[in-house]
Design an enzyme around this catalytic site. Structure first.
Site, PDB file in Angstrom:
ATOM      1  CG  ASP A  33      -2.024   1.015   1.130  1.00  0.00           C
ATOM      2  OD1 ASP A  33      -3.197   0.600   1.030  1.00  0.00           O
ATOM      3  OD2 ASP A  33      -1.728   2.230   1.152  1.00  0.00           O
ATOM      4  CG  ASN A  89     -12.755  -0.180   3.278  1.00  0.00           C
ATOM      5  OD1 ASN A  89     -13.124  -0.666   4.340  1.00  0.00           O
ATOM      6  ND2 ASN A  89     -11.617   0.501   3.174  1.00  0.00           N
ATOM      7  CD  GLN A  96     -14.300  -0.102  -3.489  1.00  0.00           C
ATOM      8  OE1 GLN A  96     -15.418  -0.561  -3.214  1.00  0.00           O
ATOM      9  NE2 GLN A  96     -13.602  -0.488  -4.540  1.00  0.00           N
ATOM     10  CG  HIS A 102      -8.323  -2.554  -2.800  1.00  0.00           C
ATOM     11  ND1 HIS A 102      -9.160  -1.751  -3.555  1.00  0.00           N
ATOM     12  CD2 HIS A 102      -8.234  -1.965  -1.588  1.00  0.00           C
ATOM     13  CE1 HIS A 102      -9.532  -0.710  -2.830  1.00  0.00           C
ATOM     14  NE2 HIS A 102      -8.992  -0.819  -1.623  1.00  0.00           N
ATOM     15  CG  HIS A 104      -7.164  -2.713   2.914  1.00  0.00           C
ATOM     16  ND1 HIS A 104      -6.382  -1.587   2.849  1.00  0.00           N
ATOM     17  CD2 HIS A 104      -8.321  -2.398   2.265  1.00  0.00           C
ATOM     18  CE1 HIS A 104      -7.042  -0.629   2.213  1.00  0.00           C
ATOM     19  NE2 HIS A 104      -8.225  -1.090   1.841  1.00  0.00           N
TER      20      HIS A 104
HETATM   21  P1  AMP Z   1      -9.839   1.787  -0.013  1.00  0.00           P
HETATM   22  O1  AMP Z   1     -10.117   3.079   0.710  1.00  0.00           O
HETATM   23  O2  AMP Z   1     -10.273   0.560   0.715  1.00  0.00           O
HETATM   24  O3  AMP Z   1     -10.348   1.872  -1.418  1.00  0.00           O
HETATM   25  O4  AMP Z   1      -8.264   1.651  -0.037  1.00  0.00           O
HETATM   26  C1  AMP Z   1      -7.464   2.235  -1.007  1.00  0.00           C
HETATM   27  C2  AMP Z   1      -6.039   1.988  -0.584  1.00  0.00           C
HETATM   28  O5  AMP Z   1      -5.218   2.229  -1.690  1.00  0.00           O
HETATM   29  C3  AMP Z   1      -5.557   2.920   0.537  1.00  0.00           C
HETATM   30  O6  AMP Z   1      -5.053   2.132   1.618  1.00  0.00           O
HETATM   31  C4  AMP Z   1      -4.458   3.736  -0.121  1.00  0.00           C
HETATM   32  O7  AMP Z   1      -3.397   3.999   0.757  1.00  0.00           O
HETATM   33  C5  AMP Z   1      -4.032   2.851  -1.267  1.00  0.00           C
HETATM   34  N1  AMP Z   1      -3.493   3.508  -2.456  1.00  0.00           N
HETATM   35  C6  AMP Z   1      -3.987   4.607  -3.067  1.00  0.00           C
HETATM   36  N2  AMP Z   1      -3.282   4.872  -4.196  1.00  0.00           N
HETATM   37  C7  AMP Z   1      -2.334   3.901  -4.297  1.00  0.00           C
HETATM   38  C8  AMP Z   1      -1.305   3.589  -5.232  1.00  0.00           C
HETATM   39  N3  AMP Z   1      -1.095   4.351  -6.330  1.00  0.00           N
HETATM   40  N4  AMP Z   1      -0.522   2.506  -5.012  1.00  0.00           N
HETATM   41  C9  AMP Z   1      -0.705   1.725  -3.918  1.00  0.00           C
HETATM   42  N5  AMP Z   1      -1.672   1.956  -2.999  1.00  0.00           N
HETATM   43  C10 AMP Z   1      -2.468   3.024  -3.177  1.00  0.00           C
END
Ligand code: AMP
Ligand code: ZN
Length: 134
Positions: A33, A89, A96, A102, A104
């Site tokens: 992440d 999420n 989300q 994805h 976590h």
């Molecule tokens: P969600 O809020 O469950 O959709 O989680 C999105 C996750 O993606 C968060 O934990 C962010 O820190 C992570 N994230 C956002 N942009 C990137 C990226 N370019 N590469 C890797 N992780 C990312």
């Protein structure tokens, strides 16, 4: 705009194109992440762009969960955390923010928060500590 409408601007489709994974399968990849909440915070991401994990096939879902298990083992070996929060999420209302499904995988360490009891229940902070109301 709904979460999954613009795959051309999807950070995870871009990231999948970059390679460099913690682990991968035919169906999914795992990478760190970018904004980790704990040391080792990883994401398991289906290669196929879909907003919800439940829009992909049952066989793909099973592969994703297999990769989650594999990543958990890798992180356990590398970082020796004391526990994990594993989850997703599913939908904007559930928090989300990236419209590409994805999971976590969040390693947890003793003392990383003062009282970890309740874990995912803390999405509702005022209801998390149910043991106070028993
Ligand atoms: P969600 O809020 O469950 O959709 O989680 C999105 C996750 O993606 C968060 O934990 C962010 O820190 C992570 N994230 C956002 N942009 C990137 C990226 N370019 N590469 C890797 N992780 C990312
Ligand atoms: Zn995508």
């Amino acid at each position: 705009m709904a979460l999954n409408e613009n795959r051309d601007e999807c950070p995870f489709c871009d990231r999948i194109g970059d390679g460099d994974f913690i682990a991968e399968s035919d169906v999914a990849v795992a990478f760190a992440d970018k904004f980790p909440v704990s040391r080792g915070h990883a994401l398991v991401v289906p290669r196929h762009h879909a907003a919800s994990l439940f829009e992909i096939s049952q066989a793909e879902i099973e592969d994703v969960w297999g990769l989650v298990s594999h990543v958990r083992s890798i992180l356990q070996g590398d970082l020796a955390p004391d526990g994990f929060n594993i989850g997703l999420n599913d939908g904007e209302a559930a928090g989300q923010t990236v419209g590409h499904a994805h999971v976590h995988v969040i390693p947890r360490y003793k003392g990383d928060v003062p009282d970890p009891r309740g874990g995912v229940r803390w999405v509702f902070p005022d209801k998390a500590a149910y043991w106070l109301n028993k």
